[in-house]
Motif scaffolding. Structure first.
Motif, PDB file in Angstrom:
ATOM      1  N   SER A 111       0.830  -1.206   0.000  1.00  9.67           N
ATOM      2  CA  SER A 111       0.000   0.000   0.000  1.00  9.67           C
ATOM      3  C   SER A 111       0.867   1.260   0.000  1.00  9.67           C
ATOM      4  O   SER A 111       0.593   2.214  -0.730  1.00  9.67           O
ATOM      5  CB  SER A 111      -0.926  -0.014   1.216  1.00  9.67           C
ATOM      6  OG  SER A 111      -1.656   1.183   1.299  1.00  9.67           O
ATOM      7  N   SER A 112       1.920   1.253   0.804  1.00 11.92           N
ATOM      8  CA  SER A 112       2.825   2.405   0.858  1.00 11.92           C
ATOM      9  C   SER A 112       3.544   2.608  -0.466  1.00 11.92           C
ATOM     10  O   SER A 112       3.742   3.739  -0.913  1.00 11.92           O
ATOM     11  CB  SER A 112       3.856   2.216   1.966  1.00 11.92           C
ATOM     12  OG  SER A 112       3.225   2.155   3.220  1.00 11.92           O
ATOM     13  N   LEU A 113       3.937   1.508  -1.110  1.00 10.91           N
ATOM     14  CA  LEU A 113       4.595   1.607  -2.411  1.00 10.91           C
ATOM     15  C   LEU A 113       3.656   2.189  -3.458  1.00 10.91           C
ATOM     16  O   LEU A 113       4.068   2.999  -4.291  1.00 10.91           O
ATOM     17  CB  LEU A 113       5.102   0.239  -2.866  1.00 10.91           C
ATOM     18  CG  LEU A 113       6.333  -0.280  -2.146  1.00 10.91           C
ATOM     19  CD1 LEU A 113       6.639  -1.714  -2.582  1.00 10.91           C
ATOM     20  CD2 LEU A 113       7.528   0.612  -2.413  1.00 10.91           C
ATOM     21  N   GLU A 114       2.406   1.773  -3.422  1.00  7.00           N
ATOM     22  CA  GLU A 114       1.422   2.303  -4.376  1.00  7.00           C
ATOM     23  C   GLU A 114       1.186   3.790  -4.139  1.00  7.00           C
ATOM     24  O   GLU A 114       1.043   4.559  -5.092  1.00  7.00           O
ATOM     25  CB  GLU A 114       0.110   1.514  -4.295  1.00  7.00           C
ATOM     26  CG  GLU A 114       0.199   0.114  -4.867  1.00  7.00           C
ATOM     27  CD  GLU A 114       0.635   0.095  -6.328  1.00  7.00           C
ATOM     28  OE1 GLU A 114       0.108   0.888  -7.129  1.00  7.00           O
ATOM     29  OE2 GLU A 114       1.523  -0.707  -6.670  1.00  7.00           O
ATOM     30  N   GLU A 115       1.142   4.213  -2.882  1.00  5.14           N
ATOM     31  CA  GLU A 115       0.989   5.638  -2.567  1.00  5.14           C
ATOM     32  C   GLU A 115       2.203   6.430  -3.050  1.00  5.14           C
ATOM     33  O   GLU A 115       2.057   7.523  -3.597  1.00  5.14           O
ATOM     34  CB  GLU A 115       0.791   5.831  -1.068  1.00  5.14           C
ATOM     35  CG  GLU A 115      -0.553   5.345  -0.559  1.00  5.14           C
ATOM     36  CD  GLU A 115      -0.668   5.440   0.957  1.00  5.14           C
ATOM     37  OE1 GLU A 115       0.129   6.165   1.585  1.00  5.14           O
ATOM     38  OE2 GLU A 115      -1.557   4.765   1.503  1.00  5.14           O
ATOM     39  N   PHE A 116       3.390   5.864  -2.840  1.00  8.17           N
ATOM     40  CA  PHE A 116       4.617   6.517  -3.294  1.00  8.17           C
ATOM     41  C   PHE A 116       4.617   6.651  -4.816  1.00  8.17           C
ATOM     42  O   PHE A 116       4.912   7.707  -5.365  1.00  8.17           O
ATOM     43  CB  PHE A 116       5.836   5.725  -2.812  1.00  8.17           C
ATOM     44  CG  PHE A 116       7.150   6.317  -3.228  1.00  8.17           C
ATOM     45  CD1 PHE A 116       7.530   7.577  -2.801  1.00  8.17           C
ATOM     46  CD2 PHE A 116       8.009   5.605  -4.040  1.00  8.17           C
ATOM     47  CE1 PHE A 116       8.743   8.126  -3.184  1.00  8.17           C
ATOM     48  CE2 PHE A 116       9.224   6.141  -4.428  1.00  8.17           C
ATOM     49  CZ  PHE A 116       9.596   7.401  -4.001  1.00  8.17           C
ATOM     50  N   LYS A 117       4.249   5.579  -5.514  1.00 10.52           N
ATOM     51  CA  LYS A 117       4.190   5.618  -6.974  1.00 10.52           C
ATOM     52  C   LYS A 117       3.167   6.658  -7.430  1.00 10.52           C
ATOM     53  O   LYS A 117       3.430   7.427  -8.360  1.00 10.52           O
ATOM     54  CB  LYS A 117       3.837   4.249  -7.545  1.00 10.52           C
ATOM     55  CG  LYS A 117       3.790   4.242  -9.062  1.00 10.52           C
ATOM     56  CD  LYS A 117       3.462   2.866  -9.620  1.00 10.52           C
ATOM     57  CE  LYS A 117       3.365   2.922 -11.128  1.00 10.52           C
ATOM     58  NZ  LYS A 117       3.039   1.615 -11.711  1.00 10.52           N
ATOM     59  N   ALA A 118       2.016   6.713  -6.786  1.00 17.53           N
ATOM     60  CA  ALA A 118       0.989   7.698  -7.151  1.00 17.53           C
ATOM     61  C   ALA A 118       1.513   9.120  -6.982  1.00 17.53           C
ATOM     62  O   ALA A 118       1.231   9.995  -7.810  1.00 17.53           O
ATOM     63  CB  ALA A 118      -0.277   7.478  -6.317  1.00 17.53           C
ATOM     64  N   SER A 119       2.290   9.356  -5.930  1.00 15.83           N
ATOM     65  CA  SER A 119       2.839  10.709  -5.731  1.00 15.83           C
ATOM     66  C   SER A 119       3.872  11.037  -6.809  1.00 15.83           C
ATOM     67  O   SER A 119       3.947  12.177  -7.264  1.00 15.83           O
ATOM     68  CB  SER A 119       3.431  10.860  -4.329  1.00 15.83           C
ATOM     69  OG  SER A 119       4.563  10.049  -4.167  1.00 15.83           O
ATOM     70  N   LEU A 120       4.644  10.048  -7.260  1.00 18.25           N
ATOM     71  CA  LEU A 120       5.597  10.274  -8.352  1.00 18.25           C
ATOM     72  C   LEU A 120       4.871  10.552  -9.664  1.00 18.25           C
ATOM     73  O   LEU A 120       5.270  11.420 -10.439  1.00 18.25           O
ATOM     74  CB  LEU A 120       6.528   9.073  -8.518  1.00 18.25           C
ATOM     75  CG  LEU A 120       7.505   8.809  -7.379  1.00 18.25           C
ATOM     76  CD1 LEU A 120       8.277   7.520  -7.642  1.00 18.25           C
ATOM     77  CD2 LEU A 120       8.442   9.977  -7.168  1.00 18.25           C
ATOM     78  N   LEU A 121       3.797   9.818  -9.906  1.00 13.26           N
ATOM     79  CA  LEU A 121       3.026  10.007 -11.141  1.00 13.26           C
ATOM     80  C   LEU A 121       2.304  11.350 -11.162  1.00 13.26           C
ATOM     81  O   LEU A 121       1.995  11.867 -12.231  1.00 13.26           O
ATOM     82  CB  LEU A 121       2.027   8.867 -11.333  1.00 13.26           C
ATOM     83  CG  LEU A 121       2.636   7.497 -11.632  1.00 13.26           C
ATOM     84  CD1 LEU A 121       1.561   6.414 -11.613  1.00 13.26           C
ATOM     85  CD2 LEU A 121       3.386   7.508 -12.952  1.00 13.26           C
ATOM     86  N   ALA A 122       2.060  11.916  -9.998  1.00 18.20           N
ATOM     87  CA  ALA A 122       1.388  13.216  -9.929  1.00 18.20           C
ATOM     88  C   ALA A 122       2.333  14.366 -10.293  1.00 18.20           C
ATOM     89  O   ALA A 122       1.872  15.461 -10.607  1.00 18.20           O
ATOM     90  CB  ALA A 122       0.813  13.430  -8.522  1.00 18.20           C
ATOM     91  N   LEU A 123       3.626  14.098 -10.285  1.00 23.02           N
ATOM     92  CA  LEU A 123       4.599  15.131 -10.657  1.00 23.02           C
ATOM     93  C   LEU A 123       4.569  15.349 -12.167  1.00 23.02           C
ATOM     94  O   LEU A 123       4.327  14.411 -12.926  1.00 23.02           O
ATOM     95  CB  LEU A 123       6.013  14.695 -10.261  1.00 23.02           C
ATOM     96  CG  LEU A 123       6.306  14.513  -8.785  1.00 23.02           C
ATOM     97  CD1 LEU A 123       7.689  13.892  -8.597  1.00 23.02           C
ATOM     98  CD2 LEU A 123       6.221  15.847  -8.060  1.00 23.02           C
TER      99      LEU A 123
END
Length: 108
Positions: A4-16
């Motif tokens: 779950s934390s990895l998916e949140e981290f990936k989502a924050s990277l994709l938002a850049l």
């Protein structure tokens, strides 16, 4: 780090944004600069010779390619072509970094 934390981290990277100030590229550039204690520069738009950025003169010649993908898979042929371009334009290349949000298991 759990899934779950990895998916949140990936989502924050994709938002850049993919490029420019505050982008995925600048995050990679600034992170590499901090880790290596070397100044990194961004390549100009257009013909980038297989790199989004790299070091200036210093103890190591390092270039990086930033691939911020959501659903697009990594293209092995494209990455190999970019690596060849980078080694041709930087004959003393010490390290080629590929930073990506795509799963690493997609490449053989």
């Amino acid at each position: 780090m759990n899934h779950s934390s990895l998916e949140e981290f990936k989502a924050s990277l994709l938002a850049l944004p993919s490029a420019g100030v505050g982008s995925f590229e600048s995050l990679i550039q600034n992170s590499l600069s901090a880790w290596t204690n070397q100044k990194f520069y961004s390549s100009r738009s257009g013909r980038q010779q297989g790199r989004d950025g790299g070091t200036g003169p210093g103890p190591l010649d390092i270039v990086f390619e930033a691939k911020r993908y959501d659903k697009t898979a990594l293209n092995e042929r494209e990455l190999l072509g970019e690596l060849v371009q980078a080694t041709q334009s930087c004959p003393n290349l010490d390290l080629y970094v590929i930073a990506t949000t795509a799963p690493a298991g997609e490449l053989p």
